[in-house]
Design an enzyme around this catalytic site. Structure first.
Site, mmCIF file in Angstrom:
data_model
loop_
_atom_site.group_PDB
_atom_site.id
_atom_site.type_symbol
_atom_site.label_atom_id
_atom_site.label_comp_id
_atom_site.label_asym_id
_atom_site.label_seq_id
_atom_site.Cartn_x
_atom_site.Cartn_y
_atom_site.Cartn_z
ATOM 1 N N ASN A 118 -41.821 -37.920 44.175
ATOM 2 C CA ASN A 118 -41.956 -39.348 44.453
ATOM 3 C C ASN A 118 -40.726 -39.861 45.206
ATOM 4 O O ASN A 118 -40.857 -40.589 46.194
ATOM 5 C CB ASN A 118 -42.156 -40.127 43.162
ATOM 6 C CG ASN A 118 -42.484 -41.576 43.413
ATOM 7 O OD1 ASN A 118 -43.387 -41.886 44.177
ATOM 8 N ND2 ASN A 118 -41.761 -42.461 42.763
ATOM 9 N N ARG A 176 -38.268 -42.011 49.920
ATOM 10 C CA ARG A 176 -36.959 -42.164 50.560
ATOM 11 C C ARG A 176 -36.802 -41.391 51.853
ATOM 12 O O ARG A 176 -35.865 -41.646 52.612
ATOM 13 C CB ARG A 176 -35.849 -41.779 49.589
ATOM 14 C CG ARG A 176 -35.867 -42.581 48.311
ATOM 15 C CD ARG A 176 -35.754 -44.053 48.595
ATOM 16 N NE ARG A 176 -35.765 -44.795 47.351
ATOM 17 C CZ ARG A 176 -36.337 -45.974 47.197
ATOM 18 N NH1 ARG A 176 -36.941 -46.550 48.219
ATOM 19 N NH2 ARG A 176 -36.312 -46.584 46.041
ATOM 20 N N ASN A 199 -37.616 -34.806 36.717
ATOM 21 C CA ASN A 199 -38.731 -33.860 36.646
ATOM 22 C C ASN A 199 -39.330 -33.705 38.048
ATOM 23 O O ASN A 199 -39.017 -34.455 38.968
ATOM 24 C CB ASN A 199 -39.779 -34.290 35.609
ATOM 25 C CG ASN A 199 -40.420 -35.616 35.930
ATOM 26 O OD1 ASN A 199 -40.614 -35.977 37.082
ATOM 27 N ND2 ASN A 199 -40.767 -36.360 34.885
ATOM 28 N N ALA A 200 -40.197 -32.705 38.214
ATOM 29 C CA ALA A 200 -40.733 -32.390 39.544
ATOM 30 C C ALA A 200 -41.535 -33.546 40.133
ATOM 31 O O ALA A 200 -41.444 -33.825 41.327
ATOM 32 C CB ALA A 200 -41.591 -31.132 39.474
ATOM 33 N N ARG A 201 -42.305 -34.246 39.315
ATOM 34 C CA ARG A 201 -43.119 -35.344 39.828
ATOM 35 C C ARG A 201 -42.243 -36.489 40.337
ATOM 36 O O ARG A 201 -42.476 -37.044 41.405
ATOM 37 C CB ARG A 201 -44.070 -35.840 38.726
ATOM 38 C CG ARG A 201 -45.193 -36.703 39.270
ATOM 39 C CD ARG A 201 -44.949 -38.150 38.900
ATOM 40 N NE ARG A 201 -45.992 -38.996 39.454
ATOM 41 C CZ ARG A 201 -45.742 -39.939 40.363
ATOM 42 N NH1 ARG A 201 -44.533 -40.117 40.826
ATOM 43 N NH2 ARG A 201 -46.698 -40.698 40.802
#
Length: 68
Positions: free
Chosen positions: A24, A29, A18-20
């Site tokens: 993250n 990263r 998902n977008a969230r």
């Protein structure tokens, strides 16, 4: 797992996110403290993110590249 694969091995995988979670992943990263290999992957993921979700990506950048 990386140590078990030969250098010439080609891997294909499918990733659902998902977008969230995507924001993250990129914020963690793509950080300077991350290993070079994962930073390169995060850069490629972010280019995909920017192309396919431009409004969400713009909000992500405006928020200091930190996932909500």
């Amino acid at each position: 797992m990386r140590a078990l694969l030969s250098v010439g091995a080609y891997t294909v995988f499918f990733w659902t996110v998902n977008a969230r979670a995507l924001m993250n992943f990129v914020s963690l990263r793509a950080a300077e403290a991350a290993q070079r290999e994962i930073r390169r992957y995060a850069d490629a993921v972010e280019r995909f993110f920017e192309q396919h979700m431009p409004v969400t990506h713009a909000a992500f950048v405006a928020a200091g590249r930190i996932a909500p």
